[in-house]
Design a protein around this motif. Structure first.
Motif, PDB file in Angstrom:
ATOM      1  N   VAL A  15       0.899  -1.256   0.032  1.00 46.95           N
ATOM      2  CA  VAL A  15      -0.157  -0.095   0.003  1.00 46.95           C
ATOM      3  C   VAL A  15       0.954   1.161   0.022  1.00 46.95           C
ATOM      4  O   VAL A  15       1.657   1.374   1.158  1.00 46.95           O
ATOM      5  N   GLU A  16       0.779   2.032  -0.985  1.00 43.44           N
ATOM      6  CA  GLU A  16       1.808   3.106  -1.281  1.00 43.44           C
ATOM      7  C   GLU A  16       0.952   4.268  -1.835  1.00 43.44           C
ATOM      8  O   GLU A  16       0.027   3.893  -2.789  1.00 43.44           O
ATOM      9  N   ASN A  17       0.708   5.490  -1.606  1.00 40.47           N
ATOM     10  CA  ASN A  17       0.103   6.525  -2.340  1.00 40.47           C
ATOM     11  C   ASN A  17      -1.343   6.286  -2.343  1.00 40.47           C
ATOM     12  O   ASN A  17      -1.825   6.578  -3.328  1.00 40.47           O
ATOM     13  N   ARG A  18      -1.953   5.843  -1.363  1.00 42.82           N
ATOM     14  CA  ARG A  18      -3.344   5.303  -1.239  1.00 42.82           C
ATOM     15  C   ARG A  18      -3.710   4.199  -2.462  1.00 42.82           C
ATOM     16  O   ARG A  18      -4.892   4.302  -3.137  1.00 42.82           O
ATOM     17  N   GLU A  19      -2.825   3.743  -2.988  1.00 43.27           N
ATOM     18  CA  GLU A  19      -3.117   2.519  -4.044  1.00 43.27           C
ATOM     19  C   GLU A  19      -2.539   1.060  -3.323  1.00 43.27           C
ATOM     20  O   GLU A  19      -1.546   1.006  -2.633  1.00 43.27           O
ATOM     21  N   LEU A  20      -3.195   0.137  -3.788  1.00 46.78           N
ATOM     22  CA  LEU A  20      -3.057  -1.121  -3.340  1.00 46.78           C
ATOM     23  C   LEU A  20      -2.296  -1.948  -4.597  1.00 46.78           C
ATOM     24  O   LEU A  20      -3.001  -1.926  -5.488  1.00 46.78           O
ATOM     25  N   THR A  31      -3.416  -7.893  -8.417  1.00 45.23           N
ATOM     26  CA  THR A  31      -4.195  -6.707  -7.969  1.00 45.23           C
ATOM     27  C   THR A  31      -5.535  -7.141  -8.754  1.00 45.23           C
ATOM     28  O   THR A  31      -6.613  -7.109  -8.020  1.00 45.23           O
ATOM     29  N   GLN A  38      -9.124  -4.377  -2.063  1.00 42.93           N
ATOM     30  CA  GLN A  38      -8.918  -2.776  -1.959  1.00 42.93           C
ATOM     31  C   GLN A  38      -9.293  -2.006  -0.668  1.00 42.93           C
ATOM     32  O   GLN A  38      -8.629  -1.126  -0.302  1.00 42.93           O
ATOM     33  N   LYS A  41      -6.422  -0.778   1.939  1.00 45.35           N
ATOM     34  CA  LYS A  41      -6.133   0.845   2.096  1.00 45.35           C
ATOM     35  C   LYS A  41      -6.952   1.475   3.089  1.00 45.35           C
ATOM     36  O   LYS A  41      -6.439   2.298   3.802  1.00 45.35           O
ATOM     37  N   GLU A  42      -8.111   1.435   3.280  1.00 48.37           N
ATOM     38  CA  GLU A  42      -9.082   2.068   4.189  1.00 48.37           C
ATOM     39  C   GLU A  42      -8.906   1.627   5.490  1.00 48.37           C
ATOM     40  O   GLU A  42      -8.557   2.339   6.530  1.00 48.37           O
ATOM     41  N   GLY A  46      -4.868   5.178   5.313  1.00 44.74           N
ATOM     42  CA  GLY A  46      -3.921   6.040   4.429  1.00 44.74           C
ATOM     43  C   GLY A  46      -2.267   5.989   4.761  1.00 44.74           C
ATOM     44  O   GLY A  46      -1.675   6.364   4.099  1.00 44.74           O
ATOM     45  N   GLU A  48       1.034   3.869   4.559  1.00 45.41           N
ATOM     46  CA  GLU A  48       1.953   3.028   3.556  1.00 45.41           C
ATOM     47  C   GLU A  48       2.609   1.914   4.612  1.00 45.41           C
ATOM     48  O   GLU A  48       2.724   1.700   5.658  1.00 45.41           O
TER      49      GLU A  48
END
Length: 195
Positions: A15-20, A31, A38, A41-42, A46, A48
């Motif tokens: 998880v980086e920059n709100r991307e998985l 993915t 997904q 992320k939540e 937020g 990492e």
């Protein structure tokens, strides 16, 4: 610690920059195959992180490797929509390797487990694998359920990257036995010659 040995697919969750991004242990991207994850992320709010875990699917209450593999090998979106409903999967997180700029791999396993348990508290398709202190009891229970087995992990161990086996984690599989009769027949000149 002792944990259930799930019969699934090993997976890293980045998880980086709100991307998985999901990656199997051979480094292949996965993915697309597991959109339900997904929510990781939540759950991380937020932050990492890198999680190590196992993707599992259940069939009649037992882990089913063939069901996970159908999801894992799917490449078509229409088929994935069907498989997602037919074979829902769970991400069983069992290690936290990185959090907010800190590499945790040299920290003791017990420390990483405490962070992981505080970070993710049961939600939907994400589950933090339970730790048990009594390995014989867990093994006995897995035997009764006819599941895969148990993994023993040293509480003070560091994390070892890569597909190689670690001396800190020991897989203890159930030994299944079956009485079988093996027979054969050989032919000579088009007719049976021996049984």
């Amino acid at each position: 610690y002792f944990q259930i040995k799930w019969d699934g697919v090993r997976m890293l969750a980045f998880v980086e920059n709100r991307e998985l991004r999901l990656q199997n242990r051979r480094g292949h991207e996965r993915t697309f195959q597991y959109p339900e994850f997904q929510e990781i992320k939540e759950l991380l709010g937020g932050r990492e992180a890198i999680l190590d875990g196992e993707v599992i699917a259940l069939e009649e209450g037992k882990p089913s490797f063939p069901r996970v593999m159908q999801r894992d090998l799917c490449r078509r979106e229409k088929m994935l929509k069907y498989l997602r409903k037919a074979y829902p999967c769970t991400f069983c997180a069992f290690d936290l390797l990185y959090l907010e700029g800190e590499d945790l791999t040299s920290k003791p396993y017990r420390y990483r487990q405490e962070l992981l348990s505080n970070l993710i508290t049961g939600a939907g398709s994400i589950y933090v694998n339970d730790n048990f202190d009594l390995g014989k009891n867990l093994y006995s229970q897995m035997s009764k359920l006819e599941w895969e087995g148990v993994v023993a992990k040293e509480k003070d161990s560091r994390y070892i990257w890569g597909p190689q086996k670690s001396r800190y984690w020991l897989k203890i599989k159930l030994r299944r036995q079956q009485l079988c009769l093996v027979g054969g027949i050989s032919f000579s000149g088009g007719a049976p010659s021996a049984l």
